[in-house]
Design a protein around this motif. Structure first.
Motif, PDB file in Angstrom:
ATOM      1  N   ALA A   1     -10.693   8.961   2.702  1.00 44.25           N
ATOM      2  CA  ALA A   1      -9.999   7.826   3.295  1.00 44.25           C
ATOM      3  C   ALA A   1      -8.880   7.279   2.423  1.00 44.25           C
ATOM      4  CB  ALA A   1     -11.007   6.719   3.603  1.00 44.25           C
ATOM      5  N   ALA A   2      -8.851   7.617   1.130  1.00 45.01           N
ATOM      6  CA  ALA A   2      -7.836   7.076   0.241  1.00 45.01           C
ATOM      7  C   ALA A   2      -6.453   7.560   0.658  1.00 45.01           C
ATOM      8  CB  ALA A   2      -8.133   7.486  -1.196  1.00 45.01           C
ATOM      9  N   GLY A   3      -5.445   6.694   0.491  1.00 48.54           N
ATOM     10  CA  GLY A   3      -4.085   7.064   0.836  1.00 48.54           C
ATOM     11  C   GLY A   3      -3.104   6.195   0.074  1.00 48.54           C
ATOM     12  N   TYR A   4      -1.806   6.369   0.391  1.00 45.99           N
ATOM     13  CA  TYR A   4      -0.749   5.617  -0.272  1.00 45.99           C
ATOM     14  C   TYR A   4       0.159   4.998   0.781  1.00 45.99           C
ATOM     15  CZ  TYR A   4      -2.295   8.129  -4.422  1.00 45.99           C
ATOM     16  OH  TYR A   4      -3.059   8.629  -5.442  1.00 45.99           O
ATOM     17  N   ARG A   5       0.603   3.778   0.517  1.00 46.00           N
ATOM     18  CA  ARG A   5       1.508   3.084   1.431  1.00 46.00           C
ATOM     19  C   ARG A   5       2.935   3.247   0.904  1.00 46.00           C
ATOM     20  NH1 ARG A   5      -0.414  -2.086   1.147  1.00 46.00           N
ATOM     21  NH2 ARG A   5      -1.593  -2.025   3.086  1.00 46.00           N
TER      22      ARG A   5
ATOM     23  N   SER B   1      -0.374   7.166   4.138  1.00 44.07           N
ATOM     24  CA  SER B   1      -0.633   8.592   4.301  1.00 44.07           C
ATOM     25  C   SER B   1      -1.353   9.118   3.068  1.00 44.07           C
ATOM     26  CB  SER B   1       0.673   9.369   4.502  1.00 44.07           C
ATOM     27  OG  SER B   1       1.389   8.893   5.629  1.00 44.07           O
ATOM     28  N   GLU B   2      -2.169  10.154   3.261  1.00 40.92           N
ATOM     29  CA  GLU B   2      -2.904  10.740   2.141  1.00 40.92           C
ATOM     30  C   GLU B   2      -1.971  11.455   1.177  1.00 40.92           C
ATOM     31  OE1 GLU B   2      -6.372  13.032   3.199  1.00 40.92           O
ATOM     32  OE2 GLU B   2      -6.550  11.931   5.070  1.00 40.92           O
ATOM     33  N   ASP B   3      -1.028  12.233   1.718  1.00 39.49           N
ATOM     34  CA  ASP B   3      -0.082  12.981   0.899  1.00 39.49           C
ATOM     35  C   ASP B   3       1.022  13.492   1.814  1.00 39.49           C
ATOM     36  OD1 ASP B   3      -1.149  15.272   2.241  1.00 39.49           O
ATOM     37  OD2 ASP B   3      -2.731  15.372   0.730  1.00 39.49           O
ATOM     38  N   SER B   4       1.956  14.264   1.258  1.00 38.63           N
ATOM     39  CA  SER B   4       3.087  14.739   2.056  1.00 38.63           C
ATOM     40  C   SER B   4       2.653  15.645   3.200  1.00 38.63           C
ATOM     41  CB  SER B   4       4.090  15.473   1.160  1.00 38.63           C
ATOM     42  OG  SER B   4       3.481  16.596   0.535  1.00 38.63           O
ATOM     43  N   ALA B   5       1.545  16.374   3.004  1.00 39.87           N
ATOM     44  CA  ALA B   5       1.068  17.273   4.055  1.00 39.87           C
ATOM     45  C   ALA B   5       0.524  16.503   5.257  1.00 39.87           C
ATOM     46  CB  ALA B   5      -0.007  18.207   3.503  1.00 39.87           C
ATOM     47  N   HIS B   6       0.102  15.254   5.039  1.00 38.04           N
ATOM     48  CA  HIS B   6      -0.453  14.444   6.116  1.00 38.04           C
ATOM     49  C   HIS B   6       0.409  13.214   6.403  1.00 38.04           C
ATOM     50  CE1 HIS B   6      -3.886  16.723   4.441  1.00 38.04           C
ATOM     51  NE2 HIS B   6      -4.291  16.772   5.685  1.00 38.04           N
ATOM     52  N   ALA B   7       1.646  13.218   5.930  1.00 41.39           N
ATOM     53  CA  ALA B   7       2.520  12.066   6.130  1.00 41.39           C
ATOM     54  C   ALA B   7       2.811  11.861   7.618  1.00 41.39           C
ATOM     55  CB  ALA B   7       3.822  12.261   5.359  1.00 41.39           C
ATOM     56  N   VAL B   8       3.045  10.607   7.984  1.00 35.74           N
ATOM     57  CA  VAL B   8       3.248  10.245   9.383  1.00 35.74           C
ATOM     58  C   VAL B   8       4.731  10.310   9.730  1.00 35.74           C
ATOM     59  CG1 VAL B   8       2.755   8.514  11.134  1.00 35.74           C
ATOM     60  CG2 VAL B   8       1.274   8.716   9.140  1.00 35.74           C
TER      61      VAL B   8
ATOM     62  N   THR C   1       3.428   0.445  11.730  1.00 37.16           N
ATOM     63  CA  THR C   1       2.568  -0.401  12.549  1.00 37.16           C
ATOM     64  C   THR C   1       2.017  -1.565  11.733  1.00 37.16           C
ATOM     65  OG1 THR C   1       0.548   0.817  12.009  1.00 37.16           O
ATOM     66  CG2 THR C   1       1.885   1.662  13.835  1.00 37.16           C
ATOM     67  N   ALA C   2       1.494  -2.555  12.438  1.00 31.00           N
ATOM     68  CA  ALA C   2       0.901  -3.711  11.768  1.00 31.00           C
ATOM     69  C   ALA C   2      -0.303  -3.303  10.926  1.00 31.00           C
ATOM     70  CB  ALA C   2       0.496  -4.757  12.807  1.00 31.00           C
ATOM     71  N   ALA C   3      -1.015  -2.258  11.347  1.00 26.25           N
ATOM     72  CA  ALA C   3      -2.193  -1.804  10.604  1.00 26.25           C
ATOM     73  C   ALA C   3      -1.833  -1.293   9.217  1.00 26.25           C
ATOM     74  CB  ALA C   3      -2.911  -0.709  11.394  1.00 26.25           C
ATOM     75  N   ASP C   4      -0.624  -0.752   9.060  1.00 28.27           N
ATOM     76  CA  ASP C   4      -0.201  -0.213   7.773  1.00 28.27           C
ATOM     77  C   ASP C   4       0.622  -1.203   6.955  1.00 28.27           C
ATOM     78  OD1 ASP C   4      -1.447   2.227   8.074  1.00 28.27           O
ATOM     79  OD2 ASP C   4       0.259   3.149   9.076  1.00 28.27           O
ATOM     80  N   ALA C   5       0.887  -2.377   7.505  1.00 31.96           N
ATOM     81  CA  ALA C   5       1.717  -3.366   6.814  1.00 31.96           C
ATOM     82  C   ALA C   5       0.953  -4.015   5.665  1.00 31.96           C
ATOM     83  CB  ALA C   5       2.175  -4.437   7.801  1.00 31.96           C
ATOM     84  N   PRO C   6       1.649  -4.379   4.591  1.00 33.55           N
ATOM     85  CA  PRO C   6       0.994  -5.127   3.510  1.00 33.55           C
ATOM     86  C   PRO C   6       0.493  -6.472   4.032  1.00 33.55           C
ATOM     87  CG  PRO C   6       3.110  -4.242   2.794  1.00 33.55           C
ATOM     88  CD  PRO C   6       3.051  -4.059   4.274  1.00 33.55           C
ATOM     89  N   SER C   7      -0.481  -7.027   3.356  1.00 38.09           N
ATOM     90  CA  SER C   7      -1.066  -8.295   3.766  1.00 38.09           C
ATOM     91  C   SER C   7      -0.003  -9.392   3.869  1.00 38.09           C
ATOM     92  CB  SER C   7      -2.140  -8.718   2.754  1.00 38.09           C
ATOM     93  OG  SER C   7      -2.702  -9.957   3.105  1.00 38.09           O
ATOM     94  N   GLY C   8       0.014 -10.085   5.006  1.00 36.98           N
ATOM     95  CA  GLY C   8       0.943 -11.187   5.202  1.00 36.98           C
ATOM     96  C   GLY C   8       2.315 -10.783   5.694  1.00 36.98           C
TER      97      GLY C   8
ATOM     98  N   GLY D   1       4.451   2.216  -2.997  1.00 33.99           N
ATOM     99  CA  GLY D   1       3.639   3.414  -3.143  1.00 33.99           C
ATOM    100  C   GLY D   1       2.242   3.157  -3.659  1.00 33.99           C
ATOM    101  N   GLU D   2       1.709   1.950  -3.419  1.00 32.89           N
ATOM    102  CA  GLU D   2       0.387   1.626  -3.942  1.00 32.89           C
ATOM    103  C   GLU D   2      -0.710   2.394  -3.203  1.00 32.89           C
ATOM    104  OE1 GLU D   2       1.442  -1.750  -1.033  1.00 32.89           O
ATOM    105  OE2 GLU D   2       2.442  -0.390  -2.424  1.00 32.89           O
ATOM    106  N   GLN D   3      -1.794   2.662  -3.911  1.00 32.46           N
ATOM    107  CA  GLN D   3      -2.919   3.380  -3.314  1.00 32.46           C
ATOM    108  C   GLN D   3      -3.770   2.418  -2.497  1.00 32.46           C
ATOM    109  OE1 GLN D   3      -5.567   5.331  -6.053  1.00 32.46           O
ATOM    110  NE2 GLN D   3      -6.342   6.722  -4.508  1.00 32.46           N
ATOM    111  N   ILE D   4      -4.187   2.888  -1.324  1.00 35.11           N
ATOM    112  CA  ILE D   4      -5.057   2.112  -0.446  1.00 35.11           C
ATOM    113  C   ILE D   4      -6.387   2.845  -0.391  1.00 35.11           C
ATOM    114  CG2 ILE D   4      -5.318   1.059   1.821  1.00 35.11           C
ATOM    115  CD1 ILE D   4      -2.881   0.109   0.234  1.00 35.11           C
ATOM    116  N   ALA D   5      -7.402   2.299  -1.047  1.00 32.06           N
ATOM    117  CA  ALA D   5      -8.692   2.975  -1.139  1.00 32.06           C
ATOM    118  C   ALA D   5      -9.549   2.683   0.080  1.00 32.06           C
ATOM    119  CB  ALA D   5      -9.416   2.543  -2.412  1.00 32.06           C
ATOM    120  N   ALA D   6     -10.589   3.492   0.255  1.00 32.41           N
ATOM    121  CA  ALA D   6     -11.536   3.282   1.349  1.00 32.41           C
ATOM    122  C   ALA D   6     -12.193   1.926   1.193  1.00 32.41           C
ATOM    123  CB  ALA D   6     -12.602   4.372   1.333  1.00 32.41           C
TER     124      ALA D   6
END
Length: 221
Positions: A26-30, A67-74, A106-113, A163-168
């Motif tokens: 589930a870990a990824g990067y924003r 996204s997890e990495d470049s192979a799974h980037a949106v 999307t709003a789901a991927d937006a930073p808090s606030g 590019g911060e990591q978003i952990a599970a």
């Protein structure tokens, strides 16, 4: 009692392994990913926007997501046709035109606030040797970069972070974003089913549980 304890230890170990597998998946990067349009499809750029030098008539895209990495980037969403995007920007001698698709996610991927702006397109008319970064800067200021020249913000979005990591179990889970952006966006790839690692972990739980029960029964005879 000892047999029961051994079986319990086996089950607990399997559970911890399964949990760790799910968290790693589930870990990824924003971050802002950079794309090039080729033959009607988006291709992840092999160079950063500060190095890439698009040609006249090229279409390039930027997408903000987790996204997890470049192979799974949106990928950027929506239509991306040069003729449509640059219809109101006539060609001019000594310049080139580059069509840009800016997808703020999307709003789901937006930073808090923060709230993502609407997706938009722009036609940059720049010098023939201009980079993708220069084309972007001509239509989407302010841009923000970190000390390693990583693109952090387009048109001031997001206001902070890079590019911060978003952990599970982190911020995204708290917002209810149980699936990745790729799974939510139509036509963006896999449907967000369980990973191979997660399925393997589940199978391991069943195998170890069965082994524990078999061993307990065998010794009870």
């Amino acid at each position: 009692m000892n047999r029961r304890r051994r079986a319990a230890v086996l089950l607990l170990s399997a559970f911890l392994l399964l949990t760790a597998t799910g968290q790693a998946h589930a870990a990824g990067y924003r971050y802002w990913s950079f794309w090039e349009r080729e033959g009607g499809d988006w291709t992840y750029a092999t160079q950063g926007p500060s190095l890439a030098r698009p040609s006249d008539g090229d279409v390039q895209g930027f997408r903000f997501a987790v996204s997890e990495d470049s192979a799974h980037a949106v990928r950027p969403r929506g239509r991306a046709d040069f003729a449509d995007i640059c219809a109101d920007t006539p060609a001019r001698k000594g310049t080139k035109r580059v069509a840009l698709v800016l997808d703020f996610g999307t709003a789901a991927d937006a930073p808090s606030g923060e709230r993502p702006p609407a997706r938009r397109t722009a036609c940059a008319r720049v010098a023939p040797d201009a980079t993708a970064s220069e084309a972007l800067a001509s239509v989407a200021k302010p841009l923000r970069y970190d000390s390693n020249a990583l693109l952090c913000a387009i048109s001031g979005y997001p206001e902070k972070g890079c590019g911060e990591q978003i952990a599970a179990g982190g911020e995204r889970s708290a917002k209810g974003a149980g699936t990745s952006s790729a799974a939510r966006d139509e036509g963006d790839g896999d449907g967000g089913g369980p990973s191979v690692g997660l399925l393997a972990g589940g199978a391991l739980v069943l195998v170890l549980a069965a082994a524990g029960v078999w061993q307990a029964r065998r010794r009870a005879r």
